[in-house]
Design an enzyme around this catalytic site. Structure first.
Site, short mmCIF file in Angstrom:
data_model
loop_
_atom_site.label_atom_id
_atom_site.label_comp_id
_atom_site.label_asym_id
_atom_site.label_seq_id
_atom_site.Cartn_x
_atom_site.Cartn_y
_atom_site.Cartn_z
CG ASP A 1 2.18 4.89 2.70
OD1 ASP A 1 3.01 4.66 1.81
OD2 ASP A 1 1.85 4.06 3.56
CG ASP B 1 1.55 -1.12 0.12
OD1 ASP B 1 0.85 -2.06 -0.27
OD2 ASP B 1 2.36 -0.52 -0.60
CG ASP C 1 1.30 2.98 7.31
OD1 ASP C 1 1.88 3.53 6.37
OD2 ASP C 1 1.28 1.74 7.46
#
Length: 230
Positions: free
Chosen positions: A12, A14, A176
């Site tokens: 991922d 960001d 995240d």
């Protein structure tokens, strides 16, 4: 020397590879103030990221009980995106240990990819400006496959496997949020969550196979969790 168990690691963007909260926060608050709404404290921006630009804006508006109709939401999202695109890499940086981690995976011959719910052209531009695009075999955004196919659906991760030419049994994903762990589970990929990210739940509650505190731990964690196919 034991063979590394994964041929492909997807990331991922960001809150996982990059701390983009500063640039996202500036663009978000620009759009909010342009629309006549209250800005968001910068220390709250991390809690709003995940699911793409429009979801971030919707979450920010919801803090004050504001819900816009579809047309107004599209217009304000465009204000946000335009400002962000013009100022995309002012504050954004790799999280600590990120460069050494990428080097270590590269030294092991591992392919790397970015799969994000950020719009593809923004992800490409950000990685270009930071000088990281060359490290990835593919950069896939939330709009790459069209509407309705972003994480937590498995579609983007399945596209990653197809583009990299790697079987699911030889790939893992790092993220995240529940968007990331949900997509990985749906695609049949093991997942590592980063505790330092923009987590929408406590990192240990995201449903990842492993959780790390620092990128210094990622390569050893992947080596420990992976199984080489016979």
């Amino acid at each position: 020397m034991t063979q590394f168990p994964f041929s492909l690691i997807g990331f991922d963007l960001d809150g996982t590879l990059l701390d983009t909260s500063g640039d996202l926060g500036v663009a978000l608050n620009h759009a909010l103030t342009q629309g006549g709404f209250a800005s968001v404290p910068m220390d709250q921006v991390r809690t709003l990221v995940g699911g793409g630009t429009k979801q971030m804006l919707a979450k920010a508006l919801a803090l004050d009980g504001v819900v816009l109709d579809a047309d107004a939401m599209t217009r304000l999202t465009q204000v946000l995106v335009s400002h962000y695109e013009a100022n995309i890499a002012v504050h954004s940086r790799l999280f600590p240990g990120g460069e050494a981690m990428l080097d270590a995976l590269d030294a092991r011959g591992v392919k790397m990819a970015v799969v994000t719910n950020k719009m593809e052209h923004l992800a490409v531009r950000l990685l270009d400006e930071i000088g990281l695009s060359h490290r990835f075999v593919t950069i896939i955004g939330g709009d790459t496959l069209g509407p309705g196919r972003a994480k937590p659906k498995p579609d983007l991760l399945q596209l990653m496997l197809e583009r990299a030419g790697v079987a699911a049994s030889r790939a893992a994903y790092v993220g995240d949020t529940t968007f990331d762990t949900g997509a990985a589970a749906a695609a049949g990929l093991p997942c590592v969550a980063v505790r330092f990210g923009f987590c929408d739940k406590p990192a240990d509650d995201l449903g990842a196979d492993r959780v790390i505190d620092h990128f210094d731990d990622l390569v050893d964690t992947l080596a420990d969790m992976g199984q080489i196919a016979a």
